[in-house]
Scaffold this active site. Structure first.
Site, PDB file in Angstrom:
ATOM      1  N   HIS A  89       0.854  -1.188   0.000  1.00 50.57           N
ATOM      2  CA  HIS A  89       0.000   0.000   0.000  1.00 50.57           C
ATOM      3  C   HIS A  89       0.883   1.229   0.000  1.00 50.57           C
ATOM      4  CE1 HIS A  89      -3.323   2.728   0.851  1.00 50.57           C
ATOM      5  NE2 HIS A  89      -2.501   3.329   1.690  1.00 50.57           N
ATOM      6  N   ASP A 168     -15.653   1.008   7.275  1.00 47.81           N
ATOM      7  CA  ASP A 168     -14.743   2.091   6.927  1.00 47.81           C
ATOM      8  C   ASP A 168     -15.439   3.143   6.084  1.00 47.81           C
ATOM      9  OD1 ASP A 168     -12.052   3.323   6.741  1.00 47.81           O
ATOM     10  OD2 ASP A 168     -12.289   2.849   4.619  1.00 47.81           O
ATOM     11  N   ARG A 175     -16.130  11.065   9.264  1.00 51.42           N
ATOM     12  CA  ARG A 175     -14.879  11.769   9.555  1.00 51.42           C
ATOM     13  C   ARG A 175     -14.725  12.978   8.652  1.00 51.42           C
ATOM     14  NH1 ARG A 175     -10.545   7.547   8.443  1.00 51.42           N
ATOM     15  NH2 ARG A 175      -9.116   9.286   8.815  1.00 51.42           N
ATOM     16  N   SER A 190      -8.118   2.792   8.943  1.00 48.37           N
ATOM     17  CA  SER A 190      -8.803   2.799   7.648  1.00 48.37           C
ATOM     18  C   SER A 190      -7.978   2.075   6.585  1.00 48.37           C
ATOM     19  CB  SER A 190      -9.069   4.243   7.220  1.00 48.37           C
ATOM     20  OG  SER A 190      -9.625   4.304   5.934  1.00 48.37           O
ATOM     21  N   LYS A 194      -8.595  -2.470   5.204  1.00 48.70           N
ATOM     22  CA  LYS A 194      -8.860  -2.941   3.836  1.00 48.70           C
ATOM     23  C   LYS A 194      -7.818  -3.963   3.398  1.00 48.70           C
ATOM     24  CE  LYS A 194      -9.334   1.427   2.315  1.00 48.70           C
ATOM     25  NZ  LYS A 194      -9.746   2.307   3.412  1.00 48.70           N
TER      26      LYS A 194
END
Length: 451
Positions: A89, A168, A175, A190, A194
């Site tokens: 990521h 999320d 948020r 968050s 995932k």
């Protein structure tokens, strides 16, 4: 009527008072968020309490696990894949097309890469938008289709389904309107929720800092990296993070079709050195983390080999065919020395930007480049905005290069007849030129590894 184990107002009050929530309380709260048992005002209140009072590491791990479990999980994977299901990521960058190269290169090393990616918003580009510049490419895939792709190819790059981590989506939407987006714990939860839903054996994080990064400040980026590594390891994924410089764009291309073309060049072993270095360092770390290489350096060598021997680009070709691209188109696009612009969207015009000074290149402001590319149509301000896949920027120089006044230092790929004056002026001032060479030209963007 059964009485709930926990009252939502009591949980909010507990966190408001700075107390730690138990795993059961966190699991109940997240479950009720998804089931509709938490009112929007209550979710906002809890998020603000978390923002102000913070979460312990144990609370963040529990929260992330509950978010992961709020929807579908991509596994369980076949037993024979144990130790081979990996992903990466990135916290978002400028010219960041690493995923397009890394996923097939890892597959060529025998890994299984179920890469769930996102779209671009604001100044950072999105992996899915880049891939959709390829005619016919589909980012939609069911859980079953992903398993088939991993079985047949070894990798896929797809969008998030509605059933993956629904908690999320609800939490982020709240948020966004309650001023609680920029909380390290919530950001980390968050992101990792995932990736945890992919049921990975190992995860590597590319955490960027600098003017073009999501988090400009290196200290804050390092804090986020450490938090994500703690969560990933706490949820049973072997996780590490590479801290990487995002002051200058990655590679030479910024823009969707342009970055696809550069990715394919890199898959052939002919990409810019900074891009290739980042790909092999991330991949080497993953191969080591997952136990498929004796060291990160050995993993890097294995990955680089796939870029040089044609195995990585072969996997990329197989992946895009399985994800909807016509086989003849895919073969023509991926052939060595191919005319990729006979297939990829091409802008109507190309205009060069001239160097305003003579000297040496010390920097190229990645944020300004990204914002100008966005204004040309390569990105979006809102999620519903259309994308122009053809437009973008092409850098003609590297950091440390000697340049003379009037030399070409950038090419602008655009569809408007004339580049708007504000874009031209901003791009002209984007390059930092000084009379003497920079004291050092870093060989790698990676400054450190956190594990």
């Amino acid at each position: 009527m059964s009485i709930p184990d926990f009252r939502i107002p009591d949980l909010i009050t507990k966190k408001k008072n700075g107390e730690s929530l138990t795993p059961g309380e966190i699991a109940h709260f997240v479950k009720e968020v998804v089931n509709g048992g938490v009112q929007e005002c209550q979710l906002g209140a809890m998020l603000m309490a978390i923002y102000l009072k913070g979460l312990t590491d144990d609370e963040i791990v529990c929260l992330t696990g509950a978010m992961r479990d709020s929807g579908d999980l991509l596994g369980p994977w076949p037993a024979e894949w144990k130790g081979k299901v990996v992903d990466k990521h990135s916290t978002g960058g400028v010219g960041d097309k690493v995923s397009l190269i890394l996923a097939p290169a890892l597959a060529a090393c025998g890994m299984k890469v179920p890469m769930v990616s996102g779209r671009g918003l604001g100044h950072t580009g999105g992996t899915l938008d880049k891939l959709e510049a390829i005619p016919g490419f589909s980012v939609s895939a069911s859980k079953e289709k992903m398993k088939q792709l991993l079985t047949e190819v070894g990798c896929c790059i797809v969008g998030q389904t509605e059933k993956l981590v629904p908690a999320d989506k609800k939490m982020y939407a709240t948020r966004d309107v309650t001023g609680t987006v920029d909380n390290i714990g919530l950001i980390a939860a968050s992101i990792i929720s995932k990736k945890a839903a992919e049921q990975l054996d190992a995860l590597v994080l590319d955490v960027k800092y600098g003017v073009g990064a999501f988090m400009v400040d290196e200290k804050k980026s390092r804090e986020l990296a450490q938090q994500m590594v703690t969560i990933g390891n706490g949820l049973g994924m072997k996780t590490s993070a590479l801290m990487t410089d995002m002051n200058n764009p990655i590679g030479k291309m910024i823009g969707n079709a342009l970055e696809v073309a550069e990715s394919i060049q890199c898959l052939h072993g002919n990409g810019p050195s900074d891009l290739e270095d980042l790909v092999i360092k991330l991949g080497g770390q993953l191969l080591f983390l997952s136990g498929n290489a004796d060291s990160a350096e050995k993993g890097e060598a294995d990955l680089k080999k796939t870029l040089n021997n044609g195995e990585a680009v072969k996997k990329f070709q197989e992946m895009i065919i399985k994800q909807g691209v016509d086989p003849n188109t895919a073969e023509a696009l991926c052939a060595k020395g191919a005319d990729m612009w006979s297939i990829l969207p091409k802008s109507k015009f190309t205009t060069t930007i001239k160097s305003p000074l003579s000297g040496f290149v010390h920097g190229i402001n990645s944020r300004t480049c990204a914002e100008c590319s966005l204004k040309l149509g390569a990105g979006r301000h809102a999620s519903t905005d259309p994308i122009n896949y053809a437009v973008g920027l092409e850098l003609c120089v590297n950091i440390g290069d000697k340049i003379s006044e009037g030399d070409d230092w950038m090419k602008v790929h655009h569809d408007c007849d004339v580049i708007p004056g504000d874009i031209r002026n901003r791009l002209t001032g984007t390059i930092d030129i000084k009379s003497c060479p920079p004291p050092t030209v870093p060989l790698s963007r990676v400054s450190s590894v956190i594990s």
